[in-house]
Design an enzyme around this catalytic site. Structure first.
Site, mmCIF file in Angstrom:
data_model
loop_
_atom_site.group_PDB
_atom_site.id
_atom_site.type_symbol
_atom_site.label_atom_id
_atom_site.label_comp_id
_atom_site.label_asym_id
_atom_site.label_seq_id
_atom_site.Cartn_x
_atom_site.Cartn_y
_atom_site.Cartn_z
ATOM 1 N N THR A 49 -46.852 -40.255 -2.899
ATOM 2 C CA THR A 49 -46.552 -39.284 -1.848
ATOM 3 C C THR A 49 -46.427 -37.891 -2.440
ATOM 4 O OG1 THR A 49 -44.165 -39.638 -2.031
ATOM 5 C CG2 THR A 49 -45.358 -40.989 -0.417
ATOM 6 N N ARG A 51 -48.895 -35.803 -5.052
ATOM 7 C CA ARG A 51 -50.115 -34.998 -5.053
ATOM 8 C C ARG A 51 -51.305 -35.928 -5.264
ATOM 9 N NH1 ARG A 51 -47.786 -31.874 -2.525
ATOM 10 N NH2 ARG A 51 -46.782 -29.995 -3.251
ATOM 11 N N GLU A 80 -57.489 -32.062 1.027
ATOM 12 C CA GLU A 80 -56.939 -32.244 2.365
ATOM 13 C C GLU A 80 -57.263 -31.036 3.222
ATOM 14 O OE1 GLU A 80 -52.804 -33.112 1.732
ATOM 15 O OE2 GLU A 80 -53.252 -35.156 1.167
ATOM 16 N N HIS A 101 -50.542 -37.431 5.131
ATOM 17 C CA HIS A 101 -49.677 -36.455 4.458
ATOM 18 C C HIS A 101 -48.470 -36.087 5.327
ATOM 19 C CE1 HIS A 101 -49.736 -33.108 1.192
ATOM 20 N NE2 HIS A 101 -48.546 -33.610 1.373
ATOM 21 N N ALA A 103 -45.351 -37.911 4.772
ATOM 22 C CA ALA A 103 -44.165 -38.538 4.186
ATOM 23 C C ALA A 103 -42.964 -37.594 4.205
ATOM 24 C CB ALA A 103 -44.452 -38.994 2.757
#
Length: 134
Positions: A49, A51, A80, A101, A103
């Site tokens: 969670t 990179r 991303e 993305h 989290a």
């Protein structure tokens, strides 16, 4: 290596769950690749969670498909949004969970962000700017 910390190769060999929580730097770039995945238990789960560029996604897909590790969960990708595709988004990898993305997006984290924004605005109104970049 620091006192009280296990060497990385021992962590890889012993961990049931390896969860990554570090920045992407030249030292951590692709820190989990084929050799590291091969060193992990077949029952291990990798969680990233942090990179996307911490993990070599091609090596991870191979390890998952070949059942060299049990499963993985990732909330980050190297690019991303993944406009150029990504091996982790291939269909047919049942032991992989990919989330968008989010989290960080717990109710507590969102409240902390709102509180910090209010603090910054109130400080600015008092003439005491915070978090300035000069």
């Amino acid at each position: 290596p620091r006192p009280g910390y296990a060497p990385f190769d021992e962590v890889l060999a012993q961990a049931d769950v390896l969860s990554l929580h570090c920045p992407h730097t030249p030292e951590t770039d692709r820190m989990i690749g084929a050799p590291e995945l091969a060193a992990m238990k077949r029952t291990a789960i990798l969680v990233n969670t942090a990179r996307g560029k911490l993990v070599d996604e091609t090596a991870l897909v191979a390890a998952l498909k070949e059942r060299r590790i049990h499963a993985a969960a990732v909330d980050v990708l190297p690019e991303e949004p993944p406009v150029n595709g990504n091996a982790l988004l291939e269909p047919g990898i049942p032991n992989l969970i990919v989330t968008p993305h989010i989290a960080w997006a717990s109710a507590e984290a969102k409240q902390r962000l709102a509180d910090e924004l209010i603090d910054v605005i109130e400080a600015w109104e008092r003439g005491e700017p915070m978090n300035r970049i000069i």
